[in-house]
Write an enzyme that holds these catalytic residues in place. Sequence first.
Site, PDB file in Angstrom:
ATOM      1  CE  LYS A  97      -4.830  55.075  58.873  1.00  0.00           C
ATOM      2  NZ  LYS A  97      -6.115  54.676  58.238  1.00  0.00           N
ATOM      3  CD  GLU A 119      -9.179  48.884  62.706  1.00  0.00           C
ATOM      4  OE1 GLU A 119      -9.893  48.996  63.713  1.00  0.00           O
ATOM      5  OE2 GLU A 119      -8.999  49.825  61.917  1.00  0.00           O
ATOM      6  CB  SER A 385      -1.494  60.017  53.941  1.00  0.00           C
ATOM      7  OG  SER A 385      -0.744  58.978  53.348  1.00  0.00           O
TER       8      SER A 385
END
Lengths: 399, 264
Positions: A97, A119, A385
């Site tokens: 991210k 968010e 990930s």
Amino acid sequence: MTETVKTTYNQPNARGYFGEYGGKFVPEILIPVVQQLEEEYLKAIDDPEFLKQYHELLEEYVGRPTKLTFADKLTGHYGKAKIYLKREDLCHTGAHKINNAIGQILLAKRMGKTRIIAETGAGQHGVATATACAKFGLQCIVYMGAEDMERQKLNVDRMQLMGAEVRSVESGSRTLKDATNEAIRDWVTNPEDTFYIIGSVVGPHPYPMMVRNFHRVIGDEARKQILEKEGRLPDYLLACVGGGSNAMGLFYPFIEDDVKIIGIEAAGYGVDSGKTAATITKGSPGILHGSLSYLLHDQNGQIELAHSISAGLDYPGIGPEHSFLHDSKRVEYHSVTDDEAMEAVKLISKKEGIIPALETAHAFAWLEYMMSNTKEDEIIIVNLSGRGDKDMGTISENL
Amino acid sequence: MNRITKKFEDKGSGKLMSLFITAGYPDLESTVDLILGFEENGADLIELGMPFSDPLADGPTIQFSSETAISKGISIDKIFEMVTEIRKSSQIPIILMGYMNPVLRYGVSAFCEKAASVGVDGLILPDIPVEESGLIEKEASSNNLPIIYLVAPNTSDERMKLADQKSGGFVYCVSVTGVTGARDGGEVSQSVATFIERVRTNVTKNPVLVGFGIKSYEDAQAIASNADGFIVGSALIDTIRKSYPNENWKKDVFSFVHSLKFGK
């Protein structure tokens, strides 16, 4: 920095459509905002200074390039194709991210925005945004569903430690969908000074394109690394899909290669259980959070509550580009259940000494289905990930 | 002639009052009576809200009324039945207002046909900006259903002109940047005059109604002084929320409506 792969695949179009999916379905107040964002983004990615700064931060701060690790024990376990892991778990903050958060924060700075909102579901995007805001000295407000705040307490603490304000969202299902509604309401109220860092390849144009492009570094690196290690491209790419940002980041640079691409959704208790997050498998096209894409909704068009053991996949929508890649049959989408994901957490932890995030575990769980059809001379790249430290609460409960 | 257009032609010098009510709030049975009562007490137009589970341009009040109506089983077909019932005794212009997903799920073509046939006069779709109007424009226009677009304080002159060109009935001015909801006095009116003036310069084909944040006769008169009328939604729903289900709740609500239009 890793060269970007040139492709003739030309999505989205100028209106922000991937085939028939995408667009910008937002209130009038946000139209000037997303138009300005698009203009500034397109200027920025043509500006060598911007790109230099972005890639320097990825190297020096995020720790890129991340490794492409050969999973010898896991490969031995199945005795079939060779399995490589793209190690996004080694990124600063523990997941992919941050690639996108860094890209968008640089854009926010460039546009003179002083207030950052985001968010978050699992908290990984919130942590990445809080991290980038701390690094750049910007005010940071993260909207997070009350239920997610409970199951991801560690990430709430991390965000607060870095100076972010975490706002608990009590409406609706109290998860990612509702956190996104609240973030959009904030954005509508403060369009002048606020930059909304969306954490996945969702939302109105240009977000799905922009977030994909800030994550394509995953695929660009993986492509170069596998060519160096194996002298050829892989046969398969495998990634988990909620909104779908880690998957798009890995897939995009391979989109025109002769590579089978597989995305794994969260089936929750099972796709027909009524408690699922398998949007492509179970949903149909609709509009949510600014774009037209596959959705979980009832016959009246009301959005259904998603369910997944993994907060990061607990979302009733999916990025519009995934809908396009599904319809065009370029990418295969399947789903695995909560239980299957938990089994995968245990297997990967024992075999490789890596505790994967619950999200990531969904991709690994698919190996159970696909490995028997692979050959020993084939190669798979799994996008690892994120790391599972944040999920230890949930994992412990389910051991 | 479309009922909205006729209403504006007949209006004279006063301000038109448009009232927003979520269909099925506070319960499925009351909607028709409420609307007929609103008309008796001064409402000139009705914006009938089609509830959606994720109303991202709405504040807490309309989130609440939407959630309530959905939990009571509202659906687009039930809304059409309500309009059919109202048309038995009233010609008040009715505009359906709601997010696009329920419409898409119903089927855009079927939705527009049915809406027109039961006597709906126009559509307001807050998540359909002019750029995305292709999704419904043709179907709406072939059923003579005008779409009313919104303009906001940060809308450029050029986009205001575009909204005017694409809209039918009127243009909806969002008085402040933000979600729907009643606001404290002053917060709305300060900059709204210059905004409405700019709207007037750019919107020449359609009348303009101004909404967002109006909660009293005084607010309405101040904010709409240079507009053709005003829209009240959240303040009306807040009033219902306070009095429902007391014995005389409808009376309280109608007296609020009367005061909005005519003052105390």
